[in-house]
Scaffold this motif. Structure first.
Motif, PDB file in Angstrom:
ATOM      1  N   LYS A  14       0.958  -1.160  -0.274  1.00  0.00           N
ATOM      2  CA  LYS A  14      -0.148  -0.127   0.076  1.00  0.00           C
ATOM      3  C   LYS A  14       0.747   1.354   0.030  1.00  0.00           C
ATOM      4  CE  LYS A  14      -3.864  -1.859   2.551  1.00  0.00           C
ATOM      5  NZ  LYS A  14      -4.875  -1.682   3.721  1.00  0.00           N
ATOM      6  N   ASP A  15       0.189   2.297  -0.612  1.00  0.00           N
ATOM      7  CA  ASP A  15       0.944   3.486  -0.663  1.00  0.00           C
ATOM      8  C   ASP A  15       0.391   4.477   0.349  1.00  0.00           C
ATOM      9  OD1 ASP A  15       2.400   5.730  -1.263  1.00  0.00           O
ATOM     10  OD2 ASP A  15       1.333   6.218  -3.053  1.00  0.00           O
ATOM     11  N   GLY A  16       0.513   4.193   1.722  1.00  0.00           N
ATOM     12  CA  GLY A  16       0.033   5.028   2.816  1.00  0.00           C
ATOM     13  C   GLY A  16       0.736   6.166   3.439  1.00  0.00           C
ATOM     14  N   PRO A  17       0.255   6.979   4.143  1.00  0.00           N
ATOM     15  CA  PRO A  17       0.885   8.208   4.628  1.00  0.00           C
ATOM     16  C   PRO A  17       1.951   7.799   5.785  1.00  0.00           C
ATOM     17  CG  PRO A  17      -1.333   8.232   5.584  1.00  0.00           C
ATOM     18  CD  PRO A  17      -1.176   6.881   4.464  1.00  0.00           C
ATOM     19  N   ILE A  18       3.134   8.533   5.938  1.00  0.00           N
ATOM     20  CA  ILE A  18       3.925   8.488   7.073  1.00  0.00           C
ATOM     21  C   ILE A  18       3.778   9.959   7.721  1.00  0.00           C
ATOM     22  CG2 ILE A  18       6.450   8.264   7.649  1.00  0.00           C
ATOM     23  CD1 ILE A  18       6.800   6.479   5.141  1.00  0.00           C
ATOM     24  N   LEU A  19       3.434  10.042   9.051  1.00  0.00           N
ATOM     25  CA  LEU A  19       3.567  11.364   9.763  1.00  0.00           C
ATOM     26  C   LEU A  19       4.897  11.485  10.515  1.00  0.00           C
ATOM     27  CD1 LEU A  19       0.754  10.874   8.611  1.00  0.00           C
ATOM     28  CD2 LEU A  19      -0.227  11.732  10.821  1.00  0.00           C
ATOM     29  N   CYS A  20       5.092  12.664  10.829  1.00  0.00           N
ATOM     30  CA  CYS A  20       6.239  12.745  11.549  1.00  0.00           C
ATOM     31  C   CYS A  20       5.635  13.854  12.853  1.00  0.00           C
ATOM     32  CB  CYS A  20       7.498  13.733  10.934  1.00  0.00           C
ATOM     33  SG  CYS A  20       8.389  13.095   9.460  1.00  0.00           S
ATOM     34  N   LEU A  21       5.938  13.414  13.770  1.00  0.00           N
ATOM     35  CA  LEU A  21       6.089  13.976  15.051  1.00  0.00           C
ATOM     36  C   LEU A  21       7.083  14.168  15.986  1.00  0.00           C
ATOM     37  CD1 LEU A  21       3.415  15.466  16.730  1.00  0.00           C
ATOM     38  CD2 LEU A  21       2.957  13.219  17.538  1.00  0.00           C
ATOM     39  N   ASP A  22       7.077  14.918  17.211  1.00  0.00           N
ATOM     40  CA  ASP A  22       8.229  15.082  18.135  1.00  0.00           C
ATOM     41  C   ASP A  22       7.768  14.495  19.372  1.00  0.00           C
ATOM     42  OD1 ASP A  22      10.141  15.811  16.174  1.00  0.00           O
ATOM     43  OD2 ASP A  22      10.057  17.891  16.819  1.00  0.00           O
ATOM     44  N   ALA A  23       8.725  14.281  20.300  1.00  0.00           N
ATOM     45  CA  ALA A  23       8.187  13.538  21.601  1.00  0.00           C
ATOM     46  C   ALA A  23       8.017  14.566  22.677  1.00  0.00           C
ATOM     47  CB  ALA A  23       9.222  12.945  22.266  1.00  0.00           C
ATOM     48  N   ASP A  24       7.673  15.718  22.261  1.00  0.00           N
ATOM     49  CA  ASP A  24       7.293  16.765  23.101  1.00  0.00           C
ATOM     50  C   ASP A  24       6.100  17.527  22.824  1.00  0.00           C
ATOM     51  OD1 ASP A  24       8.571  18.181  21.193  1.00  0.00           O
ATOM     52  OD2 ASP A  24      10.033  19.472  22.774  1.00  0.00           O
ATOM     53  N   CYS A  25       5.363  16.827  21.716  1.00  0.00           N
ATOM     54  CA  CYS A  25       4.266  17.827  21.163  1.00  0.00           C
ATOM     55  C   CYS A  25       3.065  17.273  21.543  1.00  0.00           C
ATOM     56  CB  CYS A  25       4.589  17.703  19.726  1.00  0.00           C
ATOM     57  SG  CYS A  25       5.849  18.450  18.940  1.00  0.00           S
ATOM     58  N   GLU A  26       1.854  17.840  21.521  1.00  0.00           N
ATOM     59  CA  GLU A  26       0.689  17.434  21.445  1.00  0.00           C
ATOM     60  C   GLU A  26      -0.140  17.703  20.148  1.00  0.00           C
ATOM     61  OE1 GLU A  26      -1.373  18.085  25.490  1.00  0.00           O
ATOM     62  OE2 GLU A  26       0.670  19.067  26.003  1.00  0.00           O
ATOM     63  N   VAL A  27      -1.195  17.273  20.100  1.00  0.00           N
ATOM     64  CA  VAL A  27      -2.063  17.313  18.794  1.00  0.00           C
ATOM     65  C   VAL A  27      -3.524  17.653  18.999  1.00  0.00           C
ATOM     66  CG1 VAL A  27      -0.413  15.995  17.616  1.00  0.00           C
ATOM     67  CG2 VAL A  27      -2.402  14.968  18.599  1.00  0.00           C
ATOM     68  N   SER A  28      -4.193  18.267  18.161  1.00  0.00           N
ATOM     69  CA  SER A  28      -5.676  18.411  18.281  1.00  0.00           C
ATOM     70  C   SER A  28      -6.371  17.120  17.966  1.00  0.00           C
ATOM     71  CB  SER A  28      -5.934  19.377  17.031  1.00  0.00           C
ATOM     72  OG  SER A  28      -5.670  18.934  15.601  1.00  0.00           O
ATOM     73  N   PRO A  29      -7.490  16.766  18.489  1.00  0.00           N
ATOM     74  CA  PRO A  29      -8.266  15.804  18.454  1.00  0.00           C
ATOM     75  C   PRO A  29      -8.580  15.274  17.078  1.00  0.00           C
ATOM     76  CG  PRO A  29      -9.384  17.058  19.898  1.00  0.00           C
ATOM     77  CD  PRO A  29      -8.338  17.914  19.202  1.00  0.00           C
ATOM     78  N   ASP A  30      -8.585  16.143  15.845  1.00  0.00           N
ATOM     79  CA  ASP A  30      -8.815  15.691  14.784  1.00  0.00           C
ATOM     80  C   ASP A  30      -7.416  15.476  13.855  1.00  0.00           C
ATOM     81  OD1 ASP A  30      -7.713  18.495  14.529  1.00  0.00           O
ATOM     82  OD2 ASP A  30      -8.980  19.131  12.966  1.00  0.00           O
ATOM     83  N   TYR A  31      -6.267  15.408  14.751  1.00  0.00           N
ATOM     84  CA  TYR A  31      -5.092  15.086  13.917  1.00  0.00           C
ATOM     85  C   TYR A  31      -5.218  13.828  12.700  1.00  0.00           C
ATOM     86  CZ  TYR A  31      -0.078  13.814  14.004  1.00  0.00           C
ATOM     87  OH  TYR A  31       1.174  13.733  13.639  1.00  0.00           O
ATOM     88  N   PHE A  32      -5.614  12.757  13.041  1.00  0.00           N
ATOM     89  CA  PHE A  32      -5.502  11.625  12.266  1.00  0.00           C
ATOM     90  C   PHE A  32      -6.769  11.801  11.420  1.00  0.00           C
ATOM     91  CE2 PHE A  32      -4.034   9.218  16.352  1.00  0.00           C
ATOM     92  CZ  PHE A  32      -2.842   9.234  15.945  1.00  0.00           C
ATOM     93  N   GLN A  33      -7.782  12.031  11.513  1.00  0.00           N
ATOM     94  CA  GLN A  33      -8.853  12.223  10.597  1.00  0.00           C
ATOM     95  C   GLN A  33      -8.482  13.293   9.495  1.00  0.00           C
ATOM     96  OE1 GLN A  33     -12.800  12.791  12.674  1.00  0.00           O
ATOM     97  NE2 GLN A  33     -12.693  10.459  13.374  1.00  0.00           N
ATOM     98  N   ALA A  34      -7.731  14.478   9.878  1.00  0.00           N
ATOM     99  CA  ALA A  34      -7.339  15.533   9.098  1.00  0.00           C
ATOM    100  C   ALA A  34      -6.358  14.891   7.966  1.00  0.00           C
ATOM    101  CB  ALA A  34      -6.766  16.473   9.907  1.00  0.00           C
TER     102      ALA A  34
END
Length: 416
Positions: A134-154
Motif C-alpha cells: 500500500k501507498d500510505g501516509p507517514i506522519l512525523c511528530l516530536d516527543a514533546d508535542c501534543e496534537v488536536s483531536p482531529d489530527y488523524f482524521q485530518a
C-alpha cells in the motif's frame, strides 16, 4: 509498490527491518517520533490516544536514539522513556494505536541527531507499507508535542486526494499556557518570525513558500521512496526534506494542529528549543527578523522569472542587489543549462524552480540581509509586512500581530 521500496532500500543506507511481523491489514497511517533524552513522552502518547479515531489502525514508531559513547545520563534518560512507554501501554487499551519502539543508541557521533532518527523511523514505516503493498501516509511528530483531536482524521481527509503526496499540519505554540513570562515572550516572537518569513515569501511570489516544521510533516510512502528518503542532518532535516519534495509533489496544509513545546533545549543546533535557549541568554528582549525590503526586492525578481526562458538577467530591469547575488551564484550559466535541458516553457519553469529551491531562496535572503537590509525587531518588521500583505496595520500587542499572521497562514497553500 514493493519494487519501488526495494529500489530505495538497495540505493540508500537503510537498516535491516526492526519489526518482521506484517502490519494489520487495516493500517491507515504510521507516525514516526524521534526521542532523545526526552523527559516525558507520556503527554504526547496521551494526546494521540485522545484523538478521534481514524478509519483503521495507526502504528506509532518511537525511535529512541543516541550517539555511540553517549554519557550515562543520556542512556538513563532514554531508558526512562522506554519505561514510560511500557507503563503507558500497560495502563491503556491498545484501541486503534499500536506503539512500537526502536532503540538505536550507537549512532555515529558525527551524524547522530534528529535527521538520522527520523530517517530510521521513516524507513521502517516505508517497509511497513511495503509489506501490505500500500501507498500510505507517514506522519512525523516530536516527543514533546501534543496534537488536536482531529489530527488523524485530518490526515486521512488530506491524503484522500490521490494528487496529494506531501502535507504539513497547522502548528501553534500554546504560549498562553506558558507560566514563565520570558519563555512566553520568546516563543511568541519566534513563531511570529517563522510566519513572517513564509508570508513574506508568498507575497514576493515564491511558489513553494511553505512551513517546514519537522513535527508537522506528512508524506505518502511512494513520494518518500522516490525522493530518496529523509536526510541524516543533525538539524534542519525538515527544511531540506520538504524543499526537496515540494517542487515535484502535490502539497496541502492539513486542518489538524500540532502543538510544539515552548521549552528550551540544547539538543539541536537550531529550532524552537535552541531559539528559546538563545533568547533567554540574550540581553535584548527583542527578537530580530528579516527586513520587509528583502521581500520587496525578491518580488521584483520573481515576477520576471517567465522572461528568463528567452532573456538574460542582465537584459532585465532587476534591482542592483539581485544582479549582484545572481553573479555570485553563476546564475546565467545555471539558467543556460536549464534552457538546454528544457524542450518547452513548462519544462523550463519546472527545472528553474527546482534549482531556485528553498535553500537557494534562503541563501538569497541571507545575502540581502547581510549586505543591504539588516534585520529589524520582529514587531516592527511584522507590522510593516502585515500592511504590505493586507493593507491593514496592527497597533496592539505582539500577540495581536501573531494572531493576524496565523489567520493568513491557515489553509493558504494547496497544490495538487
Amino acid at each position: 509498490m514493493q519494487e519501488l521500496i526495494q529500489t530505495y532500500i538497495h540505493r540508500f543506507q537503510v537498516k535491516p527491518p526492526f519489526f518482521p511481523e506484517c502490519p494489520s491489514a487495516d493500517l491507515c497511517m504510521v507516525v514516526v517520533i524521534p526521542s532523545f533524552k526526552e523527559p516525558d513522552i507520556r503527554k504526547t502518547l496521551e494526546s494521540l490516544y485522545q484523538c478521534d479515531a481514524p478509519d483503521g489502525i495507526v502504528e506509532i514508531i518511537v525511535v529512541i536514539n543516541a550517539a555511540a559513547g553517549s554519557s550515562q545520563s543520556v542512556l538513563e534518560a532514554n531508558q526512562k522513556t522506554v519505561d514510560q512507554i511500557e507503563s503507558w501501554k500497560d495502563q491503556h487499551k491498545q484501541g486503534f494505536l499500536q506503539i512500537k519502539v526502536i532503540r538505536e543508541e550507537k549512532l555515529a557521533a558525527n551524524k547522530a541527531g534528529a535527521g538520522w532518527a527520523r530517517k530510521i523511523g521513516m524507513d521502517e514505516a516505508l517497509r511497513r507499507w511495503g509489506m501490505l503493498g500500500k501507498d500510505g501516509p507517514i506522519l512525523c511528530l516530536d516527543a514533546d508535542c501534543e496534537v488536536s483531536p482531529d489530527y488523524f482524521q485530518a490526515a486521512q481527509r488530506g491524503f484522500s486526494d490521490p494528487a496529494i503526496k506531501l502535507a504539513h499540519f497547522q502548528f501553534d505554540h500554546l504560549y498562553r499556557l506558558e507560566t514563565d513570562q520570558q519563555l512566553q515572550l520568546g516563543i511568541i516572537q519566534y513563531e511570529l518570525h517563522l510566519r513572517c518569513y513564509i508570508q513574506g515569501l508568498k507575497w514576493a511570489g515564491y511558489p513553494f513558500a511553505c512551513h517546514t516544521v519537522g513535527s508537522c510533516m506528512a508524506v505518502k510512502a511512494s513520494a518518500y521512496a522516490r525522493s530518496g528518503g529523509m536526510n541524516r542532518r543533525k538539524a534542519g532535516e525538515d527544511f531540506y526534506f520538504m524543499h526537496k519534495l515540494l517542487p515535484v509533489n502535490g502539497f496541502t496544509y492539513l486542518s489538524g494542529t500540532v502543538y510544539p513545546s515552548c521549552r528550551i533545549s540544547d539538543r539541536v543546533p537550531f529550532g524552537t528549543g535552541r531559539a528559546q535557549l538563545e533568547y533567554l541568554a540574550a540581553t535584548n528582549p527583542e527578537k530580530l527578523t528579516y527586513h520587509p525590503d528583502i521581500y520587496r526586492c525578491m518580488k521584483s525578481f520573481f515576477i520576471q522569472v517567465p522572461l528568463f526562458f528567452s532573456q538574460k538577467a542582465e537584459e532585465l530591469d532587476l534591482p542592483h542587489p539581485i544582479h549582484e547575488f545572481l553573479k555570485e551564484v553563476n546564475f546565467e550559466s545555471q539558467v543556460e543549462e536549464i534552457r538546454r535541458q528544457s524542450s518547452n516553457k513548462a519544462a523550463f519553469f519546472k527545472r528553474f524552480w527546482q534549482w531556485m529551491d528553498g535553500f537557494m531562496v534562503l541563501k538569497l535572503t541571507h545575502y540581502l540581509r547581510d549586505r543591504y537590509f539588516p534585520n529589524l525587531p520582529v514587531k516592527i518588521a511584522g507590522k510593516e509586512l502585515l500592511f504590505l500583505l493586507s493593507g491593514h496595520s496592527k497597533n496592539g500587542e505582539l500577540t495581536d500581530l501573531l494572531e493576524a499572521f496565523k489567520a493568513l497562514d491557515s489553509f493558504h497553500f494547496s497544490r495538487g
